[in-house]
Design a protein around this motif. Structure first.
Motif, PDB file in Angstrom:
ATOM      1  N   LEU A  69      53.266  40.525  30.586  1.00  0.00           N
ATOM      2  CA  LEU A  69      53.692  40.090  31.924  1.00  0.00           C
ATOM      3  C   LEU A  69      54.264  38.690  31.866  1.00  0.00           C
ATOM      4  O   LEU A  69      53.730  37.826  31.168  1.00  0.00           O
ATOM      5  N   ARG A  86      55.559  40.872  37.671  1.00  0.00           N
ATOM      6  CA  ARG A  86      55.879  42.166  38.278  1.00  0.00           C
ATOM      7  C   ARG A  86      54.581  42.888  38.622  1.00  0.00           C
ATOM      8  O   ARG A  86      53.553  42.699  37.965  1.00  0.00           O
ATOM      9  N   SER A  87      54.629  43.715  39.649  1.00  0.00           N
ATOM     10  CA  SER A  87      53.425  44.417  40.091  1.00  0.00           C
ATOM     11  C   SER A  87      53.061  45.501  39.082  1.00  0.00           C
ATOM     12  O   SER A  87      53.926  45.998  38.341  1.00  0.00           O
ATOM     13  N   ILE A  88      51.788  45.845  39.050  1.00  0.00           N
ATOM     14  CA  ILE A  88      51.302  46.746  37.991  1.00  0.00           C
ATOM     15  C   ILE A  88      50.448  47.891  38.546  1.00  0.00           C
ATOM     16  O   ILE A  88      49.932  47.831  39.664  1.00  0.00           O
ATOM     17  N   GLU A  89      50.317  48.897  37.710  1.00  0.00           N
ATOM     18  CA  GLU A  89      49.476  50.061  37.978  1.00  0.00           C
ATOM     19  C   GLU A  89      48.848  50.460  36.646  1.00  0.00           C
ATOM     20  O   GLU A  89      49.506  50.325  35.601  1.00  0.00           O
ATOM     21  N   THR A 106      43.041  49.865  38.405  1.00  0.00           N
ATOM     22  CA  THR A 106      44.141  49.115  37.777  1.00  0.00           C
ATOM     23  C   THR A 106      43.665  47.741  37.311  1.00  0.00           C
ATOM     24  O   THR A 106      43.989  47.293  36.207  1.00  0.00           O
ATOM     25  N   SER A 117      50.379  45.916  26.991  1.00  0.00           N
ATOM     26  CA  SER A 117      51.421  46.393  27.896  1.00  0.00           C
ATOM     27  C   SER A 117      51.434  47.916  27.960  1.00  0.00           C
ATOM     28  O   SER A 117      51.909  48.495  28.936  1.00  0.00           O
ATOM     29  N   ILE A 120      49.519  49.445  31.102  1.00  0.00           N
ATOM     30  CA  ILE A 120      49.941  49.269  32.503  1.00  0.00           C
ATOM     31  C   ILE A 120      51.382  49.706  32.694  1.00  0.00           C
ATOM     32  O   ILE A 120      52.209  49.605  31.780  1.00  0.00           O
ATOM     33  N   HIS A 121      51.639  50.211  33.901  1.00  0.00           N
ATOM     34  CA  HIS A 121      52.985  50.580  34.306  1.00  0.00           C
ATOM     35  C   HIS A 121      53.440  49.661  35.434  1.00  0.00           C
ATOM     36  O   HIS A 121      52.636  48.997  36.073  1.00  0.00           O
ATOM     37  N   SER A 122      54.746  49.687  35.679  1.00  0.00           N
ATOM     38  CA  SER A 122      55.297  48.884  36.781  1.00  0.00           C
ATOM     39  C   SER A 122      56.438  49.660  37.435  1.00  0.00           C
ATOM     40  O   SER A 122      57.103  50.448  36.746  1.00  0.00           O
ATOM     41  N   PRO A 123      56.747  49.455  38.676  1.00  0.00           N
ATOM     42  CA  PRO A 123      55.945  48.628  39.577  1.00  0.00           C
ATOM     43  C   PRO A 123      54.680  49.353  40.004  1.00  0.00           C
ATOM     44  O   PRO A 123      54.538  50.544  39.745  1.00  0.00           O
ATOM     45  N   GLY A 124      53.806  48.590  40.644  1.00  0.00           N
ATOM     46  CA  GLY A 124      52.536  49.176  41.050  1.00  0.00           C
ATOM     47  C   GLY A 124      51.996  48.499  42.294  1.00  0.00           C
ATOM     48  O   GLY A 124      52.739  47.801  42.998  1.00  0.00           O
TER      49      GLY A 124
END
Lengths: 203, 400
Positions: A69, A86-89, A106, A117, A120-124
């Motif tokens: 991130l 950036r937002s995450i999930e 999350t 990395s 996690i995925h983005s966006p979330g």
């Protein structure tokens, strides 16, 4: 003053939510906070219900780097001064990502030992904030304060924070949330007191 | 003599048992739309608070209650049940008048602790009619919007205040040479350890003024709990942040006042600023500027085309007497008839004007007060806390 801080640290260590006040960069907005290591769906739900601001995950630069991130806007142009990544999930184990359980999951995934990395995925629906390396002594804001509070409480080095909005949509001040404090026995961590404590420790 | 003393005691202690009951959430009536340009403007008019008729509930605890503009539609005195309420911190809901004391200390010859009888006997009883107005009144109308309680224009009211002069109370302790300010504290207490107490101070010359009071009555009734029973400071012409309620401590200072609500908040820029301005010098917000309002009509009301139209309203000079009121539109101004000066320079006065014939929509009309040769500004003197609003308030009326 330091008595109140000790109470807040005890509460954080016990996994409870506290109020952070005294942010010097956000015009007096106040936040709910819990150590990320203690996050639960109940804590997220409490923040969404009673805080109603954006639920954010405050991370150290090291941990952010580990997760791949970086700041959304690292430059100085058109800069709001909010250290958002950036937002995450969570890559796995969530449904639509927004429920209290999904967001708690999350957070847990993001701060897990060895998380990268790939996890996690983005966006979330969780919004990471990347704190300054020097913590609250470098930047007197709730993001850095929450990490230092978690550390002092022995509850890791990441925190979930959510700013508190009043019924009428205005950002709350401490004087607005007496009922909330009383109903839930919330402890208050003052950023000024935290800085004093940490400067004392550094001296 | 004895009879007079008992009368005094009766007057002051009469409301000693007044309690602020927990607000009952039973009555489910209306909402009022404050029409705020920058955010949600709907506010409930419940729960009902003791001694209050319909008020706009900005916050329940500690209460922030705003008067609907209809409260100013008639007369110049705001009844106690329509006076706005603003507390920074929680306060006791029951006070035993007989046990209440006001400590007078700091730079005084002899610190004293005064009972209500002793306060009442400290000097001549004085009544003054004065506007009590929150420094942030009208903040919610700021454009660009600013943070803080989003008041419409109802955080004000005009009442008759009765008490003794502050300087007579100070004389009981004797102010020492070198005194600079007089600071007040009430019984309200911060929610948490370390949060700043709500204390405010006046410069010594203000504190010694002939009309600055330690008051126990509001419109000839004992101060209601919500308005600071048993005693509050009254500073005619200055914003109510200085009118400390539930007065319990008077402290004479010899230096500057570095306390939070003097040194850090309730301040405004010493220069023109914009939302982008940073690190500008500030000064405490003190005297009120003039304001005026149309109360006979609200924005968007319809009026009869081709007929005469009478508009009326209220005005205040702030810390000086009103000279004149104009009705203004886009590029025109008509002098209004200023009503009688019933209560002196610090009170509301009514004004009225009749237009001989309405020939079309009246777009953006307002009134402006003249004081000391100056008029209310046409554009907002924007400041980051939305203090001391006194831009001309404009409305549009539709002709039909």
């Amino acid at each position: 003053m330091s008595g109140a801080l000790d109470k807040a640290l005890e509460a954080i260590a016990a996994g409870r939510i506290v109020v952070i006040e005294g942010d010097r960069l956000r015009g007096g907005d106040i936040d709910l906070m819990c150590a990320a290591s203690h996050v639960t769906p109940e804590a997220i739900n409490f923040m969404a219900t009673h805080g109603r601001g954006l639920i954010c995950l405050a991370l150290t630069p090291e941990r952010a780097g580990q997760l791949g991130l970086s700041l959304v806007n690292p430059g100085t142009a058109r800069q709001t001064g909010r250290p958002f990544a950036r937002s995450i999930e969570a890559a796995e184990g969530v449904s639509t990502g927004i429920s209290a359980a999904d967001r708690a999951h999350t957070v847990q995934v993001a701060i897990a030992e060895g998380a990268t990395s790939a996890h996690i995925h983005s966006p979330g629906h969780v919004f990471p904030l990347i704190a300054r390396a020097g913590g609250v002594l470098e930047r007197a804001s709730a993001c850095e304060a929450s990490i230092d509070l978690a550390r002092l409480a022995g509850a890791g080095d990441a925190a979930v924070i959510c700013s508190i909005m009043r019924d009428d949509g205005e950002m709350a001040r401490l004087e607005d949330i007496g009922d909330l404090i009383a109903a839930h026995g919330l402890a208050i961590a003052d950023i000024g007191a935290l800085i004093e404590r940490m400067e004392g420790a550094a001296a | 003599m004895n009879a007079l003393r008992l009368t005094r005691r009766g007057l002051i202690a009469g409301a000693g048992a007044t309690a602020l009951a927990a607000p009952a959430l039973a009555k489910l009536s209306g909402m009022i739309d404050l029409g705020l340009p920058g955010g949600p403007g709907l506010r409930p008019t419940t729960p009902a608070f003791p001694g209050k008729s319909e008020m706009i509930v900005q916050r329940i605890r500690p209460p922030l209650l705003e008067a609907p503009m209809e409260a100013f539609a008639k007369g110049t005195i705001t009844p106690n049940d329509r006076m706005f309420v603003r507390w920074n911190w929680p306060f006791p809901t029951e006070i035993k008048a007989a046990e209440h004391r006001v400590a007078v200390g700091g730079a005084v010859k002899q610190a004293v602790s005064l009972s209500l009888d002793e306060i009442a006997a400290a000097g001549e009883h004085v009544s003054i009619v004065a506007v009590n107005q929150c420094a942030g009144n009208g903040r919610g109308l700021s454009e660009p919007r600013v943070t803080g309680t989003q008041w419409g224009n109802g955080a004000m009211g005009c009442a008759k205040w009765t008490g003794v002069r502050l300087r007579d109370v100070l004389a009981k302790a004797g102010v020492m040479g070198g005194a600079t300010r007089v600071r007040f504290a009430g019984l309200d207490v911060p929610l948490t350890e370390g949060a700043p107490q709500f204390i405010k101070s006046l410069p010594l010359d203000m504190a010694m003024r002939d009309d600055v009071l330690v008051a126990w009555a509001m419109n000839d009734e004992p101060l209601p709990i919500l308005h600071g029973f048993p005693l509050r400071i009254v500073v005619p012409g200055w914003f109510s942040t200085y009118w400390v309620k539930m007065l319990s401590t008077i402290e004479v200072l010899t230096g500057e006042d570095e306390s939070h609500y003097m040194a850090e908040t309730y301040r405004w820029p010493k220069m023109h600023v914009t939302p982008e301005s940073k690190d500008f010098p500030t000064a405490p917000i003190t005297a009120m500027p003039p304001r005026s309002f149309i109360t006979s009509h609200a924005d968007g009301d319809t009026v009869a085309l081709g007929r005469p139209l009478t508009l009326e309203g209220i005005a205040m000079g702030g810390d000086a007497a009103l000279e004149r009121i104009d009705l203004v539109g886009k590029g025109w101004a008509i002098p209004c008839d200023l009503g009688p000066d019933e209560h002196g320079p610090y009170a509301f006065r009514r004004w009225q004007v009749t237009l001989p014939q309405v020939s079309g929509d009246l777009e953006g009309i307002g009134v402006r007060a003249h004081v000391n040769g100056a008029v209310q500004p046409d554009t907002l003197v924007w400041n980051p806390s939305g203090y001391a609003r006194n831009v001309i308030e404009r409305i549009t009326l539709r002709a039909q």
